[in-house]
Structures are given as C-alpha cells and as structure tokens.
Design an enzyme around this catalytic site. Structure first.
Site, mmCIF file in Angstrom:
data_model
loop_
_atom_site.group_PDB
_atom_site.id
_atom_site.type_symbol
_atom_site.label_atom_id
_atom_site.label_comp_id
_atom_site.label_asym_id
_atom_site.label_seq_id
_atom_site.Cartn_x
_atom_site.Cartn_y
_atom_site.Cartn_z
ATOM 1 N N GLU A 94 0.829 -1.192 0.000
ATOM 2 C CA GLU A 94 0.000 0.000 0.000
ATOM 3 C C GLU A 94 0.870 1.252 0.000
ATOM 4 O O GLU A 94 1.971 1.257 0.551
ATOM 5 C CB GLU A 94 -0.919 -0.016 1.234
ATOM 6 C CG GLU A 94 -1.910 -1.174 1.130
ATOM 7 C CD GLU A 94 -2.748 -1.388 2.383
ATOM 8 O OE1 GLU A 94 -3.909 -1.776 2.224
ATOM 9 O OE2 GLU A 94 -2.253 -1.189 3.499
ATOM 10 N N CYS A 107 3.623 8.528 0.922
ATOM 11 C CA CYS A 107 4.138 7.600 1.926
ATOM 12 C C CYS A 107 4.228 6.247 1.229
ATOM 13 O O CYS A 107 3.221 5.686 0.822
ATOM 14 C CB CYS A 107 3.179 7.555 3.116
ATOM 15 S SG CYS A 107 3.623 6.320 4.344
ATOM 16 N N CYS A 114 6.820 -7.078 6.801
ATOM 17 C CA CYS A 114 7.965 -6.516 7.523
ATOM 18 C C CYS A 114 8.571 -7.603 8.398
ATOM 19 O O CYS A 114 7.858 -8.439 8.938
ATOM 20 C CB CYS A 114 7.512 -5.345 8.394
ATOM 21 S SG CYS A 114 8.879 -4.402 9.121
ATOM 22 N N CYS A 118 7.396 -4.811 15.766
ATOM 23 C CA CYS A 118 6.835 -3.749 16.604
ATOM 24 C C CYS A 118 5.409 -4.147 16.977
ATOM 25 O O CYS A 118 4.587 -4.425 16.100
ATOM 26 C CB CYS A 118 6.822 -2.420 15.854
ATOM 27 S SG CYS A 118 8.457 -1.930 15.288
ATOM 28 N N CYS A 121 2.192 -2.206 15.531
ATOM 29 C CA CYS A 121 2.096 -1.935 14.093
ATOM 30 C C CYS A 121 1.408 -3.067 13.349
ATOM 31 O O CYS A 121 1.767 -4.242 13.515
ATOM 32 C CB CYS A 121 3.505 -1.712 13.526
ATOM 33 S SG CYS A 121 3.490 -1.388 11.751
ATOM 34 N N CYS A 339 -0.364 5.866 9.775
ATOM 35 C CA CYS A 339 0.852 5.162 10.213
ATOM 36 C C CYS A 339 0.506 3.859 10.922
ATOM 37 O O CYS A 339 -0.308 3.854 11.837
ATOM 38 C CB CYS A 339 1.632 5.983 11.243
ATOM 39 S SG CYS A 339 2.519 7.349 10.590
#
Ligand code: SAH
Length: 346
Positions: A94, A107, A114, A118, A121, A339
């Site tokens: 995205e 962005c 990933c 975290c 997230c 975010c």
C-alpha cells in the site's frame, strides 16, 4: 524450451546500452529505451514509437516490463488517498498520498510485510514476504505523483518511507529507487524532500552516513529506556539504544543532518516524567526534532493513546530543553491509511 524473460527495468542505462551494442545496434538506442522506461513510464515495448518495429520485437523477445497496478484507490474524508498496489507476482503493498495546504506527501512501502516485530504496528503481523525492487518503489511514487496532479493540481512535493516494511532492511533497493527519483532522468526531486524512516538498524545507519546520502533520516524511537523499548519493539534487545545512539552520533558527525524522532505516547507505557526525561537525555548528543505522532489503534486495545495531559508534559519538557517538538494529527484513519495501519485489509 521457453526461457524466462528478464525484467528490463532491472538493467542500468549502461547495461541497456551494452545490450544494443551486443545486438549490432547503436548504444544510443539504450538511452531511448531508458527514457521510455523511466521518464515516460512506458508499459509496453509496442508503445515505444521512436523505435523500429524490428527493435521493438527484439525487445519483446528478450524482456518483460514488470509494472505495478493500482488495484484499488480509496479516498479519505480528509483528502488522503490510499492505493492498494498489485505487484507483478500478485502480492500487494500500500502507498498513501497525504495532501496539506502547502504540500503533498507520498508515503511509500519498501517491503511486502515486515521482518520486524513492533507490537503496535499492523504491518508487523504480516511477516516479511519479500523486498520490493527499485522499480516497484519508484512506480509507487510515480502513481502518487500522477494522482497529486490529477486531484490536487500540483506535483508531489515530499516522500516519506513510512509505508510497509523497514527501508534499511532493503537498503540497496531503496537507495536505487531514490537515485531514480532524484535523477533528472527520473522525477528530478530534491533528496532534501525525501525522508527515510527506520526503526533503527545501527549498522545500516552507519552505512548511510558512509555513503553520503542526502535524504533525511527519521528514527522511530517511541522510548529512550531500553526495557520499555524492548517490550514494544522486541528487536531492541539486539539493537540496543546505546548502539543506536552511537550510530546516530556517527550519522550526525558525517552528514550534519538533523535527526527526527518519531514517538507515540501510550497510556501506561511511556507516559511518565521519567520517560520524558530519558527522551531529553537521548536527544542531547545531536541536533534533533521530536514528532509526537498520534496512535492509530490496530485492534485489541492493548495499546491506548495517552491523554492530552501526557502529551503536554512531553511538549513542555522538550521545549524547556530547547528541543523542537511537533504534535502531529493522523490522516486517513477512516480508510486505514494512517501510520502503522497498512496491512492489506481487502
Ligand atoms: N519501519 C519503518 C517505517 C514504517 S513505520 C519505521 O519503523 O520507521 C512508519 C511509522 O509509523 C513509524 O514511526 C512507526 O513507529 C509508526 N507506527 C507504526 N504503527 C503505528 C500505529 N499503530 N500508530 C501510529 N504510528 C505507528
């Protein structure tokens, strides 16, 4: 037997020129093709109208042009646009366009999923599937630049690598993409308008400093106390704050470029005076700026945004110590574009 055709956009301009020479043509032909691929974003060889039919067929026989496709575009009530981008192998990442009165920011994602963990997230829950290629990163920027011109009547002004993935875990490809973005043969954007955001990989921060990169660095800090940071960002057990700080010191000494810290204040996690004081101490070694970002809930309520009084405490203490601080409101929340919310819900 069918041989697998190569992605032509993995070739440098030099390699393209060599290819034509090796096929009995002029090196200059390579420049023409390069321009089609990178400046004119050609999706097919057929459309390269200044090449002869024979040349186009020869390219067709040897290469493919892998292109991203914007599968779905969502617009938020605040103007933010989120693209679901399908890659040539079917995977999806995205990217987001964030308009304000003075700028439009892209962005972009650097990896599918990933590898970091975290806990706050959404992307971390996907695991890392693969790195994006330079052209896949570049194409996200081009798509957003086009949308910016179409919907806001102005070109893209800034880029942040704050989409899916950890850019420093795909450093070489991110660097190649930025070279294209900043090159006159690409989008000719100034590197000063590009920010690479990292959760903090000390070795790679040093490498960036050694490479003399000209873009800006942001670090997702979230806590300046090891025990706390390790709880919310478990890889901090390996890449400790002391290592991170040394690497950042090295970065600043070499580049003289101010560091931005991204920081979310969560209730019961990092909302006390002790947390603020640790942040102030961490910021001391080099000129820096703190962005307090709003938490975007990703589901179970384990993490909660701290109340305004906690944010005020951060702002007051940081300002009193001469550290620039901004409080940033989230954008695009209603379409899960903010975010940490990028996780392919569709
Ligand atoms: N891996 C890179 C870039 C992607 S994350 C990095 O860690 O910096 C981009 C930013 O969003 C980081 O500052 C990250 O800490 C923050 N973030 C992640 N999840 C979030 C959430 N749920 N709410 C608010 N910010 C979040």
């Amino acid at each position: 037997m069918e041989t697998k055709k190569k992605d032509i956009r993995a070739l440098t301009k030099e390699q393209l020129r060599d290819f034509f020479v090796a096929h009995g043509d002029k090196a200059f032909r390579g420049n023409q093709v390069y321009e089609w691929l990178w400046q004119k974003s050609a999706h097919s060889f057929e459309g390269m109208t200044n090449l002869s039919k024979a040349t186009r067929e020869m390219l067709e026989a040897n290469f493919v042009i892998n292109h991203i496709r914007v599968d779905q575009m969502q617009r938020s009530s605040d103007g933010t646009i989120k693209n679901a981008v399908r890659l040539h192998d079917g995977l999806v990442v995205e990217s987001v366009l964030i308009p304000t009165s003075s700028r439009t920011t892209a962005c972009v994602s650097s990896q599918v999923g990933c590898s970091l963990d975290c806990r706050f997230c959404a992307t971390a829950r996907l695991k890392r599937m693969r790195n994006l290629n330079p052209d896949e990163i570049y194409d996200q920027v081009v798509a957003i630049d086009n949308e910016s011109r179409l919907y806001f009547d102005r070109p893209l002004s800034n880029i942040v690598f704050m989409g899916m993935g950890e850019p420093l875990m795909n450093y070489n490809n991110v660097l190649k993409a930025i070279e294209k973005i900043t090159s006159p043969e690409g989008l000719a954007m100034s590197p000063k308008r590009i920010t690479v955001s990292t959760s903090g990989v000390p070795k790679m921060i040093r490498k960036m400093a050694d490479d003399g990169v000209k873009f800006k660095l942001a670090v997702s800090l979230h806590s300046a106390i090891d025990e706390i940071r390790t709880t919310i960002m478990p890889f901090n057990a390996t890449f400790t704050l002391a290592d991170l700080r040394e690497a950042l010191q090295y970065w600043y000494d070499k580049t003289k470029s101010r560091i931005t810290y991204e920081y979310v204040v969560w209730k019961g996690i990092n909302d006390t005076q002790k947390d603020v004081d640790a942040l102030v101490r961490f910021c001391r070694f080099a000129p820096s700026k703190v962005n307090l970002i709003e938490y975007n809930p990703i589901d179970d309520g384990e993490f909660l945004q701290a109340p305004d009084s906690a944010i005020d405490r951060y702002v007051d203490t940081l300002e009193r110590n001469g550290i620039t601080v901004t409080v940033r409101r989230s954008r695009g929340k209603d379409i899960d574009a903010a975010c940490g919310q990028l996780a392919n819900k569709q």
